[in-house]
Design a protein around this motif. Structure first.
Motif, PDB file in Angstrom:
ATOM      1  N   ILE A 171      -3.027   8.691  -2.058  1.00 34.25           N
ATOM      2  CA  ILE A 171      -3.599   7.454  -3.338  1.00 34.25           C
ATOM      3  C   ILE A 171      -3.244   6.506  -2.370  1.00 34.25           C
ATOM      4  O   ILE A 171      -3.612   5.456  -3.541  1.00 34.25           O
ATOM      5  CB  ILE A 171      -2.677   8.065  -4.638  1.00 34.25           C
ATOM      6  CG1 ILE A 171      -2.965   9.636  -4.818  1.00 34.25           C
ATOM      7  CG2 ILE A 171      -3.056   7.085  -5.245  1.00 34.25           C
ATOM      8  CD1 ILE A 171      -4.572   9.720  -5.401  1.00 34.25           C
ATOM      9  N   LYS A 172      -2.384   6.088  -1.658  1.00 36.34           N
ATOM     10  CA  LYS A 172      -1.965   4.562  -1.287  1.00 36.34           C
ATOM     11  C   LYS A 172      -3.575   4.491  -0.494  1.00 36.34           C
ATOM     12  O   LYS A 172      -4.036   2.949  -0.853  1.00 36.34           O
ATOM     13  CB  LYS A 172      -1.031   4.254  -0.336  1.00 36.34           C
ATOM     14  CG  LYS A 172       0.844   5.144  -1.718  1.00 36.34           C
ATOM     15  CD  LYS A 172       1.119   4.932   0.362  1.00 36.34           C
ATOM     16  CE  LYS A 172       2.439   4.669  -0.485  1.00 36.34           C
ATOM     17  NZ  LYS A 172       4.034   4.821   1.028  1.00 36.34           N
ATOM     18  N   ASP A 173      -4.107   4.648  -0.440  1.00 38.00           N
ATOM     19  CA  ASP A 173      -5.366   4.500   0.412  1.00 38.00           C
ATOM     20  C   ASP A 173      -6.817   4.359   0.083  1.00 38.00           C
ATOM     21  O   ASP A 173      -7.581   3.274  -0.397  1.00 38.00           O
ATOM     22  CB  ASP A 173      -6.056   5.032   1.469  1.00 38.00           C
ATOM     23  CG  ASP A 173      -4.500   5.187   2.827  1.00 38.00           C
ATOM     24  OD1 ASP A 173      -3.806   4.781   2.719  1.00 38.00           O
ATOM     25  OD2 ASP A 173      -4.258   6.489   3.451  1.00 38.00           O
ATOM     26  N   LEU A 174      -6.998   5.510  -1.505  1.00 33.57           N
ATOM     27  CA  LEU A 174      -7.768   5.638  -2.150  1.00 33.57           C
ATOM     28  C   LEU A 174      -7.823   4.338  -3.393  1.00 33.57           C
ATOM     29  O   LEU A 174      -8.293   3.337  -3.775  1.00 33.57           O
ATOM     30  CB  LEU A 174      -7.799   6.522  -3.129  1.00 33.57           C
ATOM     31  CG  LEU A 174      -9.042   6.771  -3.811  1.00 33.57           C
ATOM     32  CD1 LEU A 174      -9.847   6.904  -3.292  1.00 33.57           C
ATOM     33  CD2 LEU A 174      -8.659   8.060  -4.594  1.00 33.57           C
ATOM     34  N   PHE A 175      -5.843   4.115  -3.810  1.00 28.90           N
ATOM     35  CA  PHE A 175      -5.898   2.810  -4.303  1.00 28.90           C
ATOM     36  C   PHE A 175      -5.011   1.672  -4.155  1.00 28.90           C
ATOM     37  O   PHE A 175      -4.031   1.554  -4.417  1.00 28.90           O
ATOM     38  CB  PHE A 175      -5.866   2.992  -6.215  1.00 28.90           C
ATOM     39  CG  PHE A 175      -6.374   4.411  -6.237  1.00 28.90           C
ATOM     40  CD1 PHE A 175      -7.617   3.520  -7.589  1.00 28.90           C
ATOM     41  CD2 PHE A 175      -6.073   5.516  -6.295  1.00 28.90           C
ATOM     42  CE1 PHE A 175      -7.808   4.510  -7.709  1.00 28.90           C
ATOM     43  CE2 PHE A 175      -7.108   6.414  -6.880  1.00 28.90           C
ATOM     44  CZ  PHE A 175      -8.066   6.446  -7.755  1.00 28.90           C
ATOM     45  N   PRO A 176      -5.441   0.862  -3.165  1.00 28.07           N
ATOM     46  CA  PRO A 176      -4.657   0.155  -2.531  1.00 28.07           C
ATOM     47  C   PRO A 176      -3.879  -1.324  -3.080  1.00 28.07           C
ATOM     48  O   PRO A 176      -3.028  -2.299  -2.695  1.00 28.07           O
ATOM     49  CB  PRO A 176      -5.044  -0.632  -1.667  1.00 28.07           C
ATOM     50  CG  PRO A 176      -7.212  -0.714  -1.832  1.00 28.07           C
ATOM     51  CD  PRO A 176      -6.813   0.840  -2.455  1.00 28.07           C
TER      52      PRO A 176
END
Length: 304
Positions: A171-176
């Motif tokens: 999720i961190k990577d998908l929504f920086p």
């Protein structure tokens, strides 16, 4: 096309997937229980009956319709539990994330495929196999994404551990551009009163600046204090161990001032009303025996 939009837990709801208890199947065997609370009721002979759960879900559906919410239901799978749609997917901004759920439950995603087909395919994602994440652990709060997880080295031994650290990273990577904050939750395979199955079992925002919280659901006090500092202690309703067991934090917001709650949550419902909320009380105590409640039964697609 469905124009998805979810940025928080409480803005005015426009479209939602509500689970179904129709053709729910017989009482599970002890070895098939997914959580300690279901196990407790299977052993006690008090596992909920289909007709009671159907009535509870229809009461919820009636309230949603009262507020002109578009309600989608999963296609029926015979002899199968389809109540908890929150587990199988979730929306962040305008992106639909398919959960990597327990393999036995994959068919539940197929049952809402007709809804997913109405979404821009570029806005539908499925995490890789090593990523475990379920919607009950994912909570949006404007700039924040709160995620419940379990960081114990014995993660793989816990069927109650549903979101792993790889899920948080995904999720961190998908929504920086979002601030992703994970919370290490207390898990138990045998005592439901000490098992925060998902983040929404021990915390949930309501309104614009308030929340319901169970302090002992967090393995690290720092995680609890993070929420106290963010919301302000005076804005948090602290629930007891027994209230957590009865799923008091698992209510559902239709708007910033409208909360659907279980009719037996007297202390909570009085606090909500005292803070200016309209409380839509419905019966949901039978469904609660499966360690899930109102938020667990919903998959919001569009909020204002």
């Amino acid at each position: 096309m469905l124009e998805l939009n979810i940025k928080n837990e409480t803005s005015r709801l426009r479209a939602v997937v509500l689970g179904s208890a129709v053709n729910n199947g017989s009482t599970p065997k002890v070895e098939d229980a997914y959580d300690p609370k279901s196990l407790e009721h299977i052993l006690a002979g008090t596992y909920p009956q289909e007709k009671d759960m159907v009535n509870e879900m229809e009461a919820f559906n009636t309230v949603l319709k009262k507020y002109d919410v578009t309600v989608y239901r999963p296609e029926m799978i015979e002899n199968y539990n389809q109540i908890f749609t929150r587990d199988i997917g979730f929306v962040i901004n305008d992106v639909f994330v398919k959960s990597n759920i327990l393999p036995d439950r994959e068919r539940e995603l197929d049952a809402i495929q007709y809804i997913i087909d109405q979404i821009d395919p570029k806005k539908v994602v499925r995490p890789p196999e090593e990523v475990h994440i379920e919607g009950g652990d994912v909570m949006l709060w404007n700039d924040y994404i709160f995620i419940g997880t379990y960081k114990g080295s014995d993660y793989k031994d816990y069927i109650t551990a549903r979101t792993n650290v790889q899920g948080v990273q995904y999720i961190k990577d998908l929504f920086p551009n979002k601030i992703v904050k994970e919370f290490d939750l207390v898990k138990s395979k045998i005592e439901a009163r000490d098992n925060a199955l998902h983040l929404d079992c021990c915390f949930q925002p309501v309104g614009n600046d308030k929340g319901i919280i169970y302090k002992n659901g967090f393995r690290e006090e720092a995680d609890y204090l993070f929420l106290v500092n963010l919301f302000g202690k005076e804005n948090l309703f602290h629930i007891t161990r027994e209230e957590m067991y009865n799923m008091n934090s698992n209510v559902f917001s239709i708007d910033t001032n409208v909360v659907v709650s279980e009719r037996n949550f007297t202390r909570l419902n009085n606090w909500l009303r005292g803070n200016g909320f309209v409380v839509e009380e419905i019966p949901y105590a039978e469904i609660a025996k499966q360690e899930g409640l109102l938020r667990c039964s919903t998959l919001p697609l569009i909020r204002d």
